[in-house]
Motif scaffolding. Structure first.
Motif, PDB file in Angstrom:
ATOM      1  N   GLU A 240      28.454  20.178 -15.059  1.00 24.79           N
ATOM      2  CA  GLU A 240      27.185  19.622 -15.954  1.00 24.79           C
ATOM      3  C   GLU A 240      26.695  18.648 -15.189  1.00 24.79           C
ATOM      4  O   GLU A 240      25.253  18.549 -14.958  1.00 24.79           O
ATOM      5  CB  GLU A 240      27.787  19.106 -17.256  1.00 24.79           C
ATOM      6  CG  GLU A 240      28.308  20.226 -18.271  1.00 24.79           C
ATOM      7  CD  GLU A 240      28.495  19.559 -19.476  1.00 24.79           C
ATOM      8  OE1 GLU A 240      28.929  20.294 -20.413  1.00 24.79           O
ATOM      9  OE2 GLU A 240      28.910  18.320 -19.728  1.00 24.79           O
ATOM     10  N   LEU A 241      27.366  17.734 -14.503  1.00 24.45           N
ATOM     11  CA  LEU A 241      26.978  16.441 -13.788  1.00 24.45           C
ATOM     12  C   LEU A 241      26.219  16.954 -12.437  1.00 24.45           C
ATOM     13  O   LEU A 241      25.233  16.755 -12.007  1.00 24.45           O
ATOM     14  CB  LEU A 241      28.064  15.574 -13.275  1.00 24.45           C
ATOM     15  CG  LEU A 241      28.458  14.567 -14.289  1.00 24.45           C
ATOM     16  CD1 LEU A 241      29.636  13.654 -13.675  1.00 24.45           C
ATOM     17  CD2 LEU A 241      27.363  13.613 -14.377  1.00 24.45           C
ATOM     18  N   LEU A 244      22.950  18.228 -13.442  1.00 23.85           N
ATOM     19  CA  LEU A 244      22.038  17.343 -13.883  1.00 23.85           C
ATOM     20  C   LEU A 244      21.476  16.434 -12.345  1.00 23.85           C
ATOM     21  O   LEU A 244      20.225  16.279 -12.370  1.00 23.85           O
ATOM     22  CB  LEU A 244      22.796  16.298 -14.692  1.00 23.85           C
ATOM     23  CG  LEU A 244      21.869  15.361 -15.364  1.00 23.85           C
ATOM     24  CD1 LEU A 244      20.892  15.724 -16.410  1.00 23.85           C
ATOM     25  CD2 LEU A 244      23.100  14.215 -16.210  1.00 23.85           C
ATOM     26  N   GLY A 248      17.867  16.498 -11.431  1.00 24.30           N
ATOM     27  CA  GLY A 248      17.200  14.956 -11.037  1.00 24.30           C
ATOM     28  C   GLY A 248      16.727  14.937  -9.529  1.00 24.30           C
ATOM     29  O   GLY A 248      15.572  14.255  -9.344  1.00 24.30           O
ATOM     30  N   LEU A 265      21.360   8.590 -13.627  1.00 23.83           N
ATOM     31  CA  LEU A 265      22.243   9.500 -12.936  1.00 23.83           C
ATOM     32  C   LEU A 265      23.446   8.809 -12.167  1.00 23.83           C
ATOM     33  O   LEU A 265      24.470   9.498 -12.545  1.00 23.83           O
ATOM     34  CB  LEU A 265      21.328  10.194 -11.653  1.00 23.83           C
ATOM     35  CG  LEU A 265      20.243  11.291 -12.162  1.00 23.83           C
ATOM     36  CD1 LEU A 265      19.290  11.372 -10.794  1.00 23.83           C
ATOM     37  CD2 LEU A 265      20.834  12.334 -12.921  1.00 23.83           C
TER      38      LEU A 265
END
Length: 469
Positions: A240-241, A244, A248, A265
């Motif tokens: 997920e990170l 993301l 970003g 972030l």
């Protein structure tokens, strides 16, 4: 015939205007280059000091409420001699309420250590550490109210929301452990400014102090909130990170720098890494019984604050740049001075001494700056029968480690302890000195906001060179 070939001011400005513009452009590009040189993927990465540093990290032991300097670390024989008489000088107008006559200290002072420095009976354990301490007896501030004085001590401003000193230190130096925040505050106060005392204000979000519990919670129960995710496996969180972060970065590639997005972030990524590092550090069961006893954790009176001090050592040892512990909010003795100051000192004396001894035994004290004190002191004149009022005009801070002189007194208050009169050290001067010990020029650690450069000391501050070893 003599001819005047001098250039007029108008001609000079006209011919050099592009040169001035070029200089301004170069200055802006230099600032931009410096800003872009920061690792936006990892803003907490350690950064070199501006010059060789004596201290690598700070532990701030905050005694909220205003301990009385004349009852703790600033003995005044004339105060004892003239007990009950009117103060012979001028009492400042900003003291919060009417005051009485001179009030001697209920406690005796004794000489300790090779330095022979006098410390009150309230602090026998700290008295045993005097040869590792530097006493600044000439502190003074600008505000006699708790809220303003707390903000001034923590942020440099008693009137505006400004970044805290922990945030400035983290902004300038990053942290030595990428799995932990650069700035932690353990059981912080929620009054007299509350979060503004550990806020990053307009500095980047990653410099914000991370609270562990608050003043209403026993230190043993204080934990970093939401540190463990019991619903999502770590591998799924990692995916997920990564997604993301990718989204970003794609957004930033189109829009350009966005400190708010970059801060979010980096905070998400740090929170993920903290799930492994923080719980282990918060768990003290692996500490020896001797160590726990050193901090007073075998005594109900000192157990909670001893727990805070032990956590401060553990986090500092693992590379957190700035750690604050707070004894809150107990030192505001407008009455019941004898009972409450004695009770307060009994709660903190052994834990603070244990922290100093533990740091020294581990070889950490030499490059850890320990700061101990409150937002102001107390008046040498009585308030009621058994109290003292606020006094920002002369009070004491204790320093240890981090390149300060040891077994040393710096500055002095007057004969009764009301005003700082010798080698006066304003809160701004303390901040400038702290940053200097960390290898930072307080005039050059700046952040552009609202049309001008700001710094912790704003337009003030002189380094107290007399305390530097």
């Amino acid at each position: 015939m003599w001819t005047n070939n001098a250039t007029s001011r108008r001609q000079l400005l006209k011919s050099s205007a592009l040169g001035f513009g070029n200089l301004a452009l170069l200055g802006l590009l230099d600032q931009e280059a410096r800003a872009s040189s920061r690792d936006t993927r990892n803003p907490l990465a350690p950064k070199p000091p501006q010059f060789p540093a004596k201290a690598k990290r700070v532990i701030f032991v905050f005694l909220h409420g205003g301990p009385s300097q004349v009852d703790t670390f600033d003995p005044k024989p004339l105060l004892t001699r003239d007990h009950g008489k009117p103060f012979p000088g001028q009492i400042p107008r900003i003291v919060s309420s009417p005051t009485g006559n001179l009030l001697k200290s209920p406690w005796q002072f004794k000489h300790y250590g090779q330095s022979g420095i006098e410390v009150s009976d309230l602090f026998p354990h700290l008295g045993g550490c005097v040869d590792d301490l530097c006493f600044i007896n000439s502190m003074h501030g600008s505000n006699s109210r708790h809220g303003g004085a707390l903000l001034e001590l923590h942020t440099g401003s008693d009137t505006f929301v400004r970044p805290s000193m922990g945030s400035w230190v983290t902004y300038g130096l990053g942290t030595e452990n990428q799995n932990l925040p650069g700035f932690l505050t353990i059981c912080p106060t929620l009054t007299h400014g509350g979060v503004n005392n550990w806020s990053s204000a307009f500095l980047p979000a990653w410099t914000q102090g991370t609270p562990i519990g608050n003043a209403s919670i026993d230190a043993a129960q204080a934990k970093i909130p939401f540190i463990q995710n019991t619903e999502t496996p770590s591998e799924a969180q990692k995916l997920e990170l990564e997604l993301l972060g990718q989204l970003g970065r794609e957004h930033l590639a189109h829009t350009g720098p966005d400190p708010a997005l970059e801060g979010r972030l980096s905070s998400f990524e740090l929170a993920f890494r903290m799930q492994l590092a923080a719980p282990e550090l918060q768990e003290i069961t692996g500490e020896s019984e001797a160590t726990k006893k050193l901090y007073g954790m075998d005594d109900p009176k000192t157990r909670s604050f001893g727990h805070q001090c032990l956590l401060a050592r553990r986090f500092s040892e693992k590379g957190v740049r700035f750690v604050q512990v707070t004894h809150s909010y107990k030192w505001d003795q407008h009455g019941d001075l004898r009972k409450d100051h004695a009770s307060n000192a009994a709660e903190v004396d052994k834990p603070i001494a244990g922290l100093l001894k533990d740091l020294k035994a581990r070889g950490l004290l030499k490059d850890t700056l320990v700061v101990i004190g409150g937002e102001f002191g107390r008046t040498p004149v009585a308030q009621g029968d058994d109290g003292r009022d606020h006094n920002p005009h002369g009070f004491t801070l204790l320093l240890a480690g981090g390149g300060v002189k040891t077994g040393f007194r710096y500055g002095a208050t007057d004969d009764y302890g009301f005003y700082a009169v010798q080698d006066k050290c304003h809160v701004h001067d303390f901040h400038a000195t702290m940053l200097h010990l960390m290898g930072i020029d307080h005039k050059k650690l700046t952040y552009f906001y609202g049309g001008r450069n700001y710094r912790l000391t704003d337009v003030h501050g002189e380094i107290a060179t007399g305390i530097i070893a």
